[in-house]
Write a protein that holds these residues in place. Structure first.
Motif, PDB file in Angstrom:
ATOM      1  N   ARG A  27       0.842  -1.206   0.000  1.00 56.68           N
ATOM      2  CA  ARG A  27       0.000   0.000   0.000  1.00 56.68           C
ATOM      3  C   ARG A  27       0.874   1.252   0.000  1.00 56.68           C
ATOM      4  N   SER A  28       1.950   1.253   0.781  1.00 55.99           N
ATOM      5  CA  SER A  28       2.870   2.386   0.781  1.00 55.99           C
ATOM      6  C   SER A  28       3.403   2.660  -0.619  1.00 55.99           C
ATOM      7  N   VAL A  29       3.750   1.598  -1.337  1.00 55.34           N
ATOM      8  CA  VAL A  29       4.277   1.760  -2.689  1.00 55.34           C
ATOM      9  C   VAL A  29       3.231   2.375  -3.601  1.00 55.34           C
ATOM     10  N   ARG A  30       1.996   1.884  -3.530  1.00 50.86           N
ATOM     11  CA  ARG A  30       0.942   2.426  -4.394  1.00 50.86           C
ATOM     12  C   ARG A  30       0.703   3.905  -4.101  1.00 50.86           C
ATOM     13  N   LEU A  31       0.665   4.260  -2.835  1.00 51.09           N
ATOM     14  CA  LEU A  31       0.452   5.668  -2.474  1.00 51.09           C
ATOM     15  C   LEU A  31       1.650   6.518  -2.902  1.00 51.09           C
ATOM     16  N   ALA A  32       2.857   5.979  -2.751  1.00 57.41           N
ATOM     17  CA  ALA A  32       4.049   6.720  -3.171  1.00 57.41           C
ATOM     18  C   ALA A  32       4.035   6.954  -4.674  1.00 57.41           C
ATOM     19  N   GLN A  33       3.609   5.978  -5.420  1.00 57.82           N
ATOM     20  CA  GLN A  33       3.551   6.141  -6.874  1.00 57.82           C
ATOM     21  C   GLN A  33       2.521   7.199  -7.262  1.00 57.82           C
ATOM     22  N   THR A  34       1.407   7.235  -6.555  1.00 57.15           N
ATOM     23  CA  THR A  34       0.424   8.293  -6.808  1.00 57.15           C
ATOM     24  C   THR A  34       1.020   9.658  -6.495  1.00 57.15           C
ATOM     25  N   ALA A  35       1.660   9.772  -5.334  1.00 51.57           N
ATOM     26  CA  ALA A  35       2.274  11.051  -4.944  1.00 51.57           C
ATOM     27  C   ALA A  35       3.349  11.466  -5.932  1.00 51.57           C
ATOM     28  N   ASP A  36       4.118  10.512  -6.415  1.00 54.72           N
ATOM     29  CA  ASP A  36       5.167  10.784  -7.389  1.00 54.72           C
ATOM     30  C   ASP A  36       4.571  11.390  -8.660  1.00 54.72           C
ATOM     31  N   GLY A  37       3.480  10.809  -9.129  1.00 54.57           N
ATOM     32  CA  GLY A  37       2.850  11.304 -10.340  1.00 54.57           C
ATOM     33  C   GLY A  37       2.157  12.638 -10.184  1.00 54.57           C
ATOM     34  N   LEU A  38       1.791  12.977  -8.940  1.00 51.97           N
ATOM     35  CA  LEU A  38       1.046  14.210  -8.696  1.00 51.97           C
ATOM     36  C   LEU A  38       1.935  15.386  -8.294  1.00 51.97           C
ATOM     37  N   GLN A  64      14.794   2.553   0.326  1.00 50.86           N
ATOM     38  CA  GLN A  64      15.275   1.997  -0.943  1.00 50.86           C
ATOM     39  C   GLN A  64      14.118   1.416  -1.751  1.00 50.86           C
ATOM     40  N   HIS A  65      13.222   0.725  -1.090  1.00 47.49           N
ATOM     41  CA  HIS A  65      12.094   0.086  -1.777  1.00 47.49           C
ATOM     42  C   HIS A  65      11.173   1.133  -2.391  1.00 47.49           C
ATOM     43  N   ILE A  66      10.875   2.180  -1.643  1.00 47.96           N
ATOM     44  CA  ILE A  66      10.005   3.242  -2.174  1.00 47.96           C
ATOM     45  C   ILE A  66      10.705   3.977  -3.315  1.00 47.96           C
ATOM     46  N   ALA A  67      11.977   4.283  -3.155  1.00 50.88           N
ATOM     47  CA  ALA A  67      12.702   4.990  -4.213  1.00 50.88           C
ATOM     48  C   ALA A  67      12.771   4.160  -5.488  1.00 50.88           C
ATOM     49  N   ALA A  68      12.916   2.849  -5.341  1.00 54.30           N
ATOM     50  CA  ALA A  68      13.013   1.978  -6.511  1.00 54.30           C
ATOM     51  C   ALA A  68      11.709   1.903  -7.288  1.00 54.30           C
ATOM     52  N   HIS A  69      10.592   2.206  -6.640  1.00 52.72           N
ATOM     53  CA  HIS A  69       9.286   2.113  -7.287  1.00 52.72           C
ATOM     54  C   HIS A  69       8.720   3.487  -7.656  1.00 52.72           C
ATOM     55  N   THR A  70       9.523   4.537  -7.536  1.00 52.58           N
ATOM     56  CA  THR A  70       9.109   5.881  -7.931  1.00 52.58           C
ATOM     57  C   THR A  70      10.187   6.466  -8.838  1.00 52.58           C
ATOM     58  N   THR A  71       9.901   7.652  -9.369  1.00 55.01           N
ATOM     59  CA  THR A  71      10.792   8.207 -10.388  1.00 55.01           C
ATOM     60  C   THR A  71      11.366   9.569 -10.026  1.00 55.01           C
ATOM     61  N   ASN A  72      10.513  10.469  -9.566  1.00 56.27           N
ATOM     62  CA  ASN A  72      10.926  11.863  -9.390  1.00 56.27           C
ATOM     63  C   ASN A  72      10.949  12.326  -7.944  1.00 56.27           C
ATOM     64  N   VAL A  73      10.025  11.846  -7.134  1.00 57.89           N
ATOM     65  CA  VAL A  73       9.878  12.342  -5.769  1.00 57.89           C
ATOM     66  C   VAL A  73      11.132  12.029  -4.952  1.00 57.89           C
ATOM     67  N   ARG A  74      11.529  12.969  -4.087  1.00 57.51           N
ATOM     68  CA  ARG A  74      12.626  12.710  -3.155  1.00 57.51           C
ATOM     69  C   ARG A  74      12.119  11.744  -2.080  1.00 57.51           C
ATOM     70  N   VAL A  75      12.991  10.889  -1.598  1.00 55.63           N
ATOM     71  CA  VAL A  75      12.624   9.894  -0.587  1.00 55.63           C
ATOM     72  C   VAL A  75      13.667   9.954   0.526  1.00 55.63           C
ATOM     73  N   GLY A  76      13.204   9.907   1.769  1.00 52.17           N
ATOM     74  CA  GLY A  76      14.150  10.004   2.863  1.00 52.17           C
ATOM     75  C   GLY A  76      13.553   9.577   4.183  1.00 52.17           C
ATOM     76  N   SER A  77      14.236   9.938   5.252  1.00 50.79           N
ATOM     77  CA  SER A  77      13.866   9.494   6.599  1.00 50.79           C
ATOM     78  C   SER A  77      13.219  10.627   7.374  1.00 50.79           C
ATOM     79  N   GLY A  78      12.159  10.269   8.045  1.00 48.28           N
ATOM     80  CA  GLY A  78      11.477  11.252   8.887  1.00 48.28           C
ATOM     81  C   GLY A  78      11.173  10.696  10.262  1.00 48.28           C
ATOM     82  N   GLY A  79      12.154  10.267  11.009  1.00 47.03           N
ATOM     83  CA  GLY A  79      13.555  10.334  10.624  1.00 47.03           C
ATOM     84  C   GLY A  79      14.296   9.099  11.096  1.00 47.03           C
ATOM     85  N   ILE A  80      15.577   9.093  10.792  1.00 46.18           N
ATOM     86  CA  ILE A  80      16.501   8.135  11.414  1.00 46.18           C
ATOM     87  C   ILE A  80      16.765   8.614  12.837  1.00 46.18           C
TER      88      ILE A  80
END
Length: 345
Positions: A27-38, A64-80
């Protein structure tokens, strides 16, 4: 209509009691892909441990998993949660992430354990580790810039990676530290709303553009967090928020035990329950234009340079619709009927 400042997402990587961890991650991946496209600016993943309802304990792997399934959006930690880790290990992990996804990785840093006392010990975390948070950030920054503070020790595979650092916090301590270091600051007002205004003011008033980690053109960058639920009509949004309140009570006060609807109803009116629900005070609920207006008001109130939202609707279809209605690129209303129909089913 998009918000007046850039809009980002904080993903808590929730796993529902009826789901597997793989279901929640998908589900996180699907939502991330939507956010990436928007056109959302960034997606951050939180670090928590020993919590069956959250899947992001191995935060770097989740990123890494979210970044690998998206294209443009920045991905990071909130937080380490840096006191849980060696600065060198985090520099190696995020240097590798930056190597794999150049120009797309953020590193937000917090000093809380992200767990309970027993789990802190299992993490081999020294109870005094948080006292070294400032010096650990400086050490970490050195590894990432290829300017190590420990002679002969470097973070490979990617020195000078340029991974931007952010200080995260829910108190004035983080605001003061970020200002002193010359770093951006994100305040966790989605669950700790009381000190938001004073933290924002403290950070801006004390920001040092010549701080030890400030860049050549350093300026304050303040990120405020808020919970959001947007829908095509107010009643749907309100119903989703009612369910969110129950889930919040269940997750915080249940502590691993199942609570009945009757118990949750009692907790809503109990002082402890009211205190827990008070953590949700920075939640914006309504139609898309209503929530956008609320986000703009929040940004103006604290002079936020960016907003990061937690999508707290309980069903994925409503989470998807929230992303669409608040999209930085504008509303994509052609998806509304299938999303709501799926939710109703």
């Amino acid at each position: 209509m998009p918000t007046s400042v850039p809009l980002s997402l904080l993903d808590l990587a929730r796993v529902k009691p009826t789901e597997t961890a793989a279901d929640g991650i998908a589900r996180s991946v699907r939502l991330a892909q939507t956010a990436d496209g928007l056109g959302y600016r960034r997606i951050w993943i939180s670090e928590h441990h020993n919590m069956p309802g959250l899947a992001s304990s191995a935060t770097s792997l989740y990123i890494q998993h979210i970044a690998a399934h998206t294209t443009n959006v920045r991905v990071g930690s909130g937080g380490i949660m840096l006191p849980n880790h060696s600065p060198l290990v985090i520099a190696e992990q995020f240097g590798l992430l930056e190597t794999l996804f150049p120009g797309r990785i953020d590193l937000g840093l917090g000093r809380a354990p992200g767990t309970d006392g027993a789990t802190m010990q299992a993490l081999r975390r020294d109870a005094r580790a948080s006292e070294h948070f400032p010096s650990d950030i400086v050490e970490l920054d050195g590894y990432l810039r290829g300017d190590t503070r420990i002679p002969g020790v470097h973070a490979y595979p990617h020195r000078s990676s340029g991974v931007p650092l952010y200080v995260l916090g829910s108190s004035l301590y983080g605001a003061q530290l970020a200002a002193h270091l010359g770093l951006p600051y994100a305040f966790a007002s989605h669950f700790a709303p009381d000190d938001l205004e004073v933290a924002a003011r403290t950070y801006r008033d004390r920001f040092d553009p010549a701080g030890p980690l400030a860049g050549p053109d350093a300026a304050p960058h303040f990120i405020a967090a808020a919970n959001v639920i947007a829908a095509d009509d107010p009643d749907t949004a309100t119903e989703q928020y009612r369910r969110t309140e129950l889930e919040w009570l269940r997750s915080i006060l249940g502590r691993g035990r199942e609570l009945t609807d009757e118990q949750l109803a009692v907790l809503r009116d109990h002082p402890q329950g009211r205190q827990v629900l008070g953590m949700l005070r920075r939640t914006l609920v309504g139609t898309g234009p209503d929530v956008v207006a609320g986000l703009d008001a929040l940004a103006a109130e604290v002079q936020a340079d960016e907003l990061i939202v937690v999508n707290v609707a309980t069903e994925e279809a409503h989470q998807q619709r929230t992303l669409e209605l608040l999209a930085p690129g504008g509303e994509h209303s052609d998806h509304s009927e299938p999303a709501l129909a799926a939710a109703a089913g």
